[in-house]
Motif scaffolding. Structure first.
Motif, PDB file in Angstrom:
ATOM      1  N   GLU A   1       0.823  -1.205   0.000  1.00 47.44           N
ATOM      2  CA  GLU A   1       0.000   0.000   0.000  1.00 47.44           C
ATOM      3  C   GLU A   1       0.857   1.255   0.000  1.00 47.44           C
ATOM      4  O   GLU A   1       1.616   1.489   0.946  1.00 47.44           O
ATOM      5  N   PRO A   2       0.730   2.084  -1.034  1.00 51.97           N
ATOM      6  CA  PRO A   2       1.550   3.299  -1.111  1.00 51.97           C
ATOM      7  C   PRO A   2       1.447   4.201   0.121  1.00 51.97           C
ATOM      8  O   PRO A   2       2.446   4.757   0.562  1.00 51.97           O
ATOM      9  N   LEU A   3       0.261   4.324   0.697  1.00 46.31           N
ATOM     10  CA  LEU A   3       0.116   5.155   1.896  1.00 46.31           C
ATOM     11  C   LEU A   3       0.990   4.626   3.020  1.00 46.31           C
ATOM     12  O   LEU A   3       1.674   5.379   3.701  1.00 46.31           O
ATOM     13  N   LEU A   4       0.982   3.346   3.214  1.00 43.38           N
ATOM     14  CA  LEU A   4       1.721   2.766   4.327  1.00 43.38           C
ATOM     15  C   LEU A   4       3.226   2.778   4.063  1.00 43.38           C
ATOM     16  O   LEU A   4       4.009   3.023   4.977  1.00 43.38           O
ATOM     17  N   VAL A   5       3.613   2.535   2.839  1.00 38.93           N
ATOM     18  CA  VAL A   5       5.042   2.589   2.485  1.00 38.93           C
ATOM     19  C   VAL A   5       5.596   3.983   2.753  1.00 38.93           C
ATOM     20  O   VAL A   5       6.727   4.149   3.214  1.00 38.93           O
ATOM     21  N   MET A   6       4.790   4.987   2.515  1.00 46.19           N
ATOM     22  CA  MET A   6       5.202   6.385   2.694  1.00 46.19           C
ATOM     23  C   MET A   6       5.736   6.641   4.095  1.00 46.19           C
ATOM     24  O   MET A   6       6.672   7.411   4.286  1.00 46.19           O
ATOM     25  N   TRP A   7       5.149   5.988   5.083  1.00 48.64           N
ATOM     26  CA  TRP A   7       5.553   6.216   6.472  1.00 48.64           C
ATOM     27  C   TRP A   7       6.986   5.767   6.741  1.00 48.64           C
ATOM     28  O   TRP A   7       7.594   6.180   7.720  1.00 48.64           O
ATOM     29  N   PHE A   8       7.539   4.932   5.877  1.00 43.15           N
ATOM     30  CA  PHE A   8       8.868   4.363   6.122  1.00 43.15           C
ATOM     31  C   PHE A   8       9.943   4.952   5.228  1.00 43.15           C
ATOM     32  O   PHE A   8      11.068   4.468   5.214  1.00 43.15           O
ATOM     33  N   ARG A   9       9.590   6.016   4.512  1.00 37.47           N
ATOM     34  CA  ARG A   9      10.614   6.754   3.761  1.00 37.47           C
ATOM     35  C   ARG A   9      11.510   7.490   4.743  1.00 37.47           C
ATOM     36  O   ARG A   9      11.084   7.863   5.840  1.00 37.47           O
ATOM     37  N   THR A  10      12.744   7.737   4.341  1.00 37.24           N
ATOM     38  CA  THR A  10      13.719   8.403   5.197  1.00 37.24           C
ATOM     39  C   THR A  10      13.214   9.738   5.719  1.00 37.24           C
ATOM     40  O   THR A  10      13.395  10.057   6.895  1.00 37.24           O
ATOM     41  N   ASP A  11      12.555  10.535   4.875  1.00 31.66           N
ATOM     42  CA  ASP A  11      12.093  11.856   5.304  1.00 31.66           C
ATOM     43  C   ASP A  11      10.944  11.808   6.311  1.00 31.66           C
ATOM     44  O   ASP A  11      10.608  12.812   6.923  1.00 31.66           O
TER      45      ASP A  11
END
Length: 189
Positions: free
Chosen positions: A103-113
């Motif tokens: 899920e793109p929304l959930l993956v977003m939370w684990f980006r470095t920024d």
């Protein structure tokens, strides 16, 4: 009759706001989205938004809790037929990783920024800790306070999401070699 309708409308409004925030977070990143952006995307005023969520942190927490409950239910269903404790440990982590990564929304939370926001929420969320604590209780761990083990387990999952292995086989090997023995060592024989 109007009481239940008001509660239903409140729930629907909050869900609409959370959906709008989720979409914006997926597109722009968590830190880049302000409350005014969310209000605009949800089609409500900022005053209405603040009636439901007192600040950005409250909005983020509500969204993370909603997604944790949803993913937690799916993981429980995924592992329902896995009874061996060691395999169950691996299966819960693999299922959680696969569902979040899909899920793109959930993956977003684990980006470095977004690492600071994610780390803070993962370490302070009673809902996330509760998911892990329930899993540990299901294994028969008899600690009076499963919280430390649950927090550690959350950190294992978060670390694999933030710094994935080379592939699923490598992650499975790490789980089998390190996580399974650590958890099984806590189960009374």
């Amino acid at each position: 009759m109007s009481d239940w309708l008001a509660a239903d409308r409140t729930d629907l409004a909050a869900e609409r706001i959370l959906d709008a925030a989720a979409e914006l977070y997926s597109e722009r990143g968590i830190a880049a989205v302000g409350m005014a952006d969310v209000a605009r995307a949800a089609g409500c005023s900022r005053a209405t938004l603040y009636r439901y969520f007192e600040n950005r942190r409250a909005l983020q927490v509500a969204l993370v809790h909603r997604e944790t409950r949803r993913i937690g239910s799916a993981v429980r269903a995924d592992i329902a037929d896995v009874h061996d404790p060691g395999e169950r440990i691996v299966a819960v982590v693999e299922s959680a990783l696969a569902r979040v990564r899909a899920e793109p929304l959930l993956v977003m939370w684990f980006r470095t920024d977004n690492a600071g926001i994610t780390s803070d929420l993962a370490n302070s969320s009673a809902v996330i800790e509760g998911f892990a604590a329930n899993f540990f209780a299901g294994l028969g761990i008899s600690d009076a306070d499963p919280s430390p083990a649950a927090r550690w387990f959350v950190r294992v999952i978060v670390s694999l999401l933030a710094m994935p292995g080379a592939d699923a086989a490598e992650e499975r090997t790490m789980l089998e070699q390190f996580v399974v023995p650590a958890v099984l060592g806590r189960i009374p024989s």
